[in-house]
Design an enzyme around this catalytic site. Structure first.
Site, PDB file in Angstrom:
ATOM      1  N   SER A  21       0.830  -1.212   0.000  1.00  0.00           N
ATOM      2  CA  SER A  21       0.000   0.000   0.000  1.00  0.00           C
ATOM      3  C   SER A  21       0.860   1.256   0.000  1.00  0.00           C
ATOM      4  O   SER A  21       0.573   2.209  -0.731  1.00  0.00           O
ATOM      5  CB  SER A  21      -0.923   0.003   1.222  1.00  0.00           C
ATOM      6  OG  SER A  21      -1.830  -1.068   1.149  1.00  0.00           O
ATOM      7  N   PHE A  35      -4.028  12.973  -7.981  1.00  0.00           N
ATOM      8  CA  PHE A  35      -3.860  12.479  -6.612  1.00  0.00           C
ATOM      9  C   PHE A  35      -3.127  13.508  -5.762  1.00  0.00           C
ATOM     10  O   PHE A  35      -3.534  13.792  -4.632  1.00  0.00           O
ATOM     11  CB  PHE A  35      -3.097  11.146  -6.626  1.00  0.00           C
ATOM     12  CG  PHE A  35      -2.849  10.574  -5.263  1.00  0.00           C
ATOM     13  CD1 PHE A  35      -3.845   9.881  -4.598  1.00  0.00           C
ATOM     14  CD2 PHE A  35      -1.617  10.709  -4.642  1.00  0.00           C
ATOM     15  CE1 PHE A  35      -3.624   9.348  -3.327  1.00  0.00           C
ATOM     16  CE2 PHE A  35      -1.381  10.183  -3.386  1.00  0.00           C
ATOM     17  CZ  PHE A  35      -2.387   9.496  -2.732  1.00  0.00           C
ATOM     18  N   GLU A  73     -10.245   8.288  -6.725  1.00  0.00           N
ATOM     19  CA  GLU A  73      -9.111   8.535  -7.623  1.00  0.00           C
ATOM     20  C   GLU A  73      -8.181   7.326  -7.658  1.00  0.00           C
ATOM     21  O   GLU A  73      -7.669   6.953  -8.715  1.00  0.00           O
ATOM     22  CB  GLU A  73      -8.341   9.778  -7.174  1.00  0.00           C
ATOM     23  CG  GLU A  73      -7.238  10.190  -8.123  1.00  0.00           C
ATOM     24  CD  GLU A  73      -7.777  10.624  -9.477  1.00  0.00           C
ATOM     25  OE1 GLU A  73      -7.275  10.097 -10.499  1.00  0.00           O
ATOM     26  OE2 GLU A  73      -8.680  11.476  -9.517  1.00  0.00           O
ATOM     27  N   GLU A  80      -7.420   2.356 -14.851  1.00  0.00           N
ATOM     28  CA  GLU A  80      -6.595   2.788 -15.980  1.00  0.00           C
ATOM     29  C   GLU A  80      -5.361   1.911 -16.137  1.00  0.00           C
ATOM     30  O   GLU A  80      -4.980   1.565 -17.262  1.00  0.00           O
ATOM     31  CB  GLU A  80      -6.185   4.249 -15.795  1.00  0.00           C
ATOM     32  CG  GLU A  80      -7.326   5.218 -15.960  1.00  0.00           C
ATOM     33  CD  GLU A  80      -6.935   6.665 -15.674  1.00  0.00           C
ATOM     34  OE1 GLU A  80      -5.805   6.901 -15.188  1.00  0.00           O
ATOM     35  OE2 GLU A  80      -7.761   7.543 -15.939  1.00  0.00           O
ATOM     36  N   ILE A 118     -24.208  21.824   2.060  1.00  0.00           N
ATOM     37  CA  ILE A 118     -25.285  21.524   3.014  1.00  0.00           C
ATOM     38  C   ILE A 118     -24.847  21.852   4.437  1.00  0.00           C
ATOM     39  O   ILE A 118     -25.590  22.467   5.207  1.00  0.00           O
ATOM     40  CB  ILE A 118     -25.739  20.044   2.899  1.00  0.00           C
ATOM     41  CG1 ILE A 118     -26.488  19.847   1.579  1.00  0.00           C
ATOM     42  CG2 ILE A 118     -26.593  19.627   4.084  1.00  0.00           C
ATOM     43  CD1 ILE A 118     -26.717  18.395   1.204  1.00  0.00           C
TER      44      ILE A 118
END
Length: 121
Positions: A21, A35, A73, A80, A118
Protein backbone atom coordinates in the site's frame (compact mmCIF):
# COMPACT_ATOMS: atom_id res chain seq x y z
CA UNK A 1 3.84 -18.81 -10.18
CA UNK A 2 1.52 -17.84 -7.35
CA UNK A 3 1.42 -20.34 -4.50
CA UNK A 4 -1.80 -19.94 -2.53
CA UNK A 5 -0.57 -22.27 0.23
CA UNK A 6 2.55 -20.21 1.00
CA UNK A 7 0.84 -16.87 1.44
CA UNK A 8 1.88 -14.96 4.55
CA UNK A 9 -0.61 -15.06 7.41
CA UNK A 10 -1.37 -12.97 10.47
CA UNK A 11 0.83 -9.98 11.27
CA UNK A 12 3.28 -10.92 8.52
CA UNK A 13 0.48 -10.63 5.92
CA UNK A 14 -0.54 -7.24 7.33
CA UNK A 15 3.10 -6.08 7.19
CA UNK A 16 3.53 -7.07 3.53
CA UNK A 17 0.13 -5.65 2.58
CA UNK A 18 1.14 -2.36 4.23
CA UNK A 19 4.39 -2.28 2.26
CA UNK A 20 2.42 -2.76 -0.96
CA UNK A 21 0.00 0.00 0.00
CA UNK A 22 2.79 2.45 0.84
CA UNK A 23 4.49 1.61 -2.46
CA UNK A 24 1.19 2.38 -4.24
CA UNK A 25 0.79 5.71 -2.39
CA UNK A 26 4.34 6.67 -3.33
CA UNK A 27 3.69 5.79 -6.98
CA UNK A 28 0.44 7.76 -6.99
CA UNK A 29 2.10 10.80 -5.47
CA UNK A 30 4.92 10.89 -8.02
CA UNK A 31 2.90 9.86 -11.09
CA UNK A 32 -0.68 11.10 -10.73
CA UNK A 33 -1.12 14.87 -10.61
CA UNK A 34 -4.82 14.52 -9.68
CA UNK A 35 -3.86 12.48 -6.61
CA UNK A 36 -1.30 15.08 -5.59
CA UNK A 37 -3.91 17.86 -6.01
CA UNK A 38 -6.45 15.94 -3.94
CA UNK A 39 -3.91 15.35 -1.14
CA UNK A 40 -3.17 19.09 -1.17
CA UNK A 41 -6.91 19.81 -1.02
CA UNK A 42 -7.22 17.48 1.98
CA UNK A 43 -4.33 19.20 3.75
CA UNK A 44 -5.97 22.58 3.12
CA UNK A 45 -9.49 21.66 4.21
CA UNK A 46 -8.55 19.93 7.46
CA UNK A 47 -7.51 23.20 9.16
CA UNK A 48 -10.43 25.00 7.50
CA UNK A 49 -12.90 22.73 9.27
CA UNK A 50 -11.73 24.16 12.60
CA UNK A 51 -12.70 27.67 11.51
CA UNK A 52 -16.40 26.92 11.10
CA UNK A 53 -18.82 26.71 13.97
CA UNK A 54 -19.84 23.10 13.32
CA UNK A 55 -20.05 19.91 15.35
CA UNK A 56 -17.30 17.31 15.45
CA UNK A 57 -19.47 14.96 13.41
CA UNK A 58 -19.93 17.59 10.70
CA UNK A 59 -16.21 18.30 10.73
CA UNK A 60 -15.43 14.59 10.21
CA UNK A 61 -18.02 14.42 7.42
CA UNK A 62 -16.39 17.36 5.60
CA UNK A 63 -12.96 15.75 5.86
CA UNK A 64 -14.20 12.30 4.85
CA UNK A 65 -15.91 13.74 1.78
CA UNK A 66 -12.46 14.77 0.52
CA UNK A 67 -10.95 11.42 1.54
CA UNK A 68 -13.68 9.77 -0.55
CA UNK A 69 -12.50 11.74 -3.60
CA UNK A 70 -8.98 10.38 -3.01
CA UNK A 71 -10.42 6.87 -2.63
CA UNK A 72 -12.22 7.07 -5.98
CA UNK A 73 -9.11 8.54 -7.62
CA UNK A 74 -7.12 5.50 -6.46
CA UNK A 75 -9.74 3.14 -7.92
CA UNK A 76 -9.84 5.15 -11.15
CA UNK A 77 -6.07 4.92 -11.48
CA UNK A 78 -6.23 1.16 -10.83
CA UNK A 79 -8.80 0.77 -13.63
CA UNK A 80 -6.60 2.79 -15.98
CA UNK A 81 -3.55 0.68 -15.09
CA UNK A 82 -5.39 -2.59 -15.77
CA UNK A 83 -6.78 -1.29 -19.07
CA UNK A 84 -3.33 -0.09 -20.15
CA UNK A 85 -1.83 -3.44 -19.12
CA UNK A 86 -4.23 -5.25 -21.41
CA UNK A 87 -3.24 -3.13 -24.39
CA UNK A 88 -2.67 0.43 -25.53
CA UNK A 89 -4.62 0.11 -28.76
CA UNK A 90 -7.88 2.03 -28.96
CA UNK A 91 -10.84 -0.13 -27.99
CA UNK A 92 -14.37 1.08 -27.21
CA UNK A 93 -14.60 -1.07 -24.06
CA UNK A 94 -11.24 0.15 -22.80
CA UNK A 95 -12.35 3.72 -23.37
CA UNK A 96 -15.64 3.01 -21.61
CA UNK A 97 -13.85 1.51 -18.59
CA UNK A 98 -11.62 4.59 -18.31
CA UNK A 99 -14.60 6.94 -18.78
CA UNK A 100 -16.57 5.12 -16.07
CA UNK A 101 -13.64 5.39 -13.68
CA UNK A 102 -13.41 9.10 -14.43
CA UNK A 103 -17.16 9.46 -13.91
CA UNK A 104 -16.81 7.89 -10.45
CA UNK A 105 -14.29 10.59 -9.51
CA UNK A 106 -16.67 13.28 -10.80
CA UNK A 107 -19.54 11.82 -8.74
CA UNK A 108 -17.34 11.82 -5.62
CA UNK A 109 -16.41 15.46 -6.24
CA UNK A 110 -20.07 16.42 -6.68
CA UNK A 111 -20.92 14.56 -3.47
CA UNK A 112 -18.19 16.43 -1.59
CA UNK A 113 -19.39 19.78 -2.92
CA UNK A 114 -22.96 18.94 -1.89
CA UNK A 115 -21.85 17.88 1.60
CA UNK A 116 -19.81 21.07 2.06
CA UNK A 117 -22.69 23.25 0.85
CA UNK A 118 -25.28 21.52 3.01
CA UNK A 119 -23.17 21.70 6.16
CA UNK A 120 -21.82 25.22 5.69
CA UNK A 121 -25.00 26.85 4.41
Amino acid sequence: MFDNKNKPKGLRRIYFASLNSFRAFKWLYFNESAFKQEILLLLLVIPCTFIFSISGKEQILLILSIVFIIFTEILNTAIEAVVDRIGLEINPLSGLAKDLGSASVLVSILMAVAIWLIILL
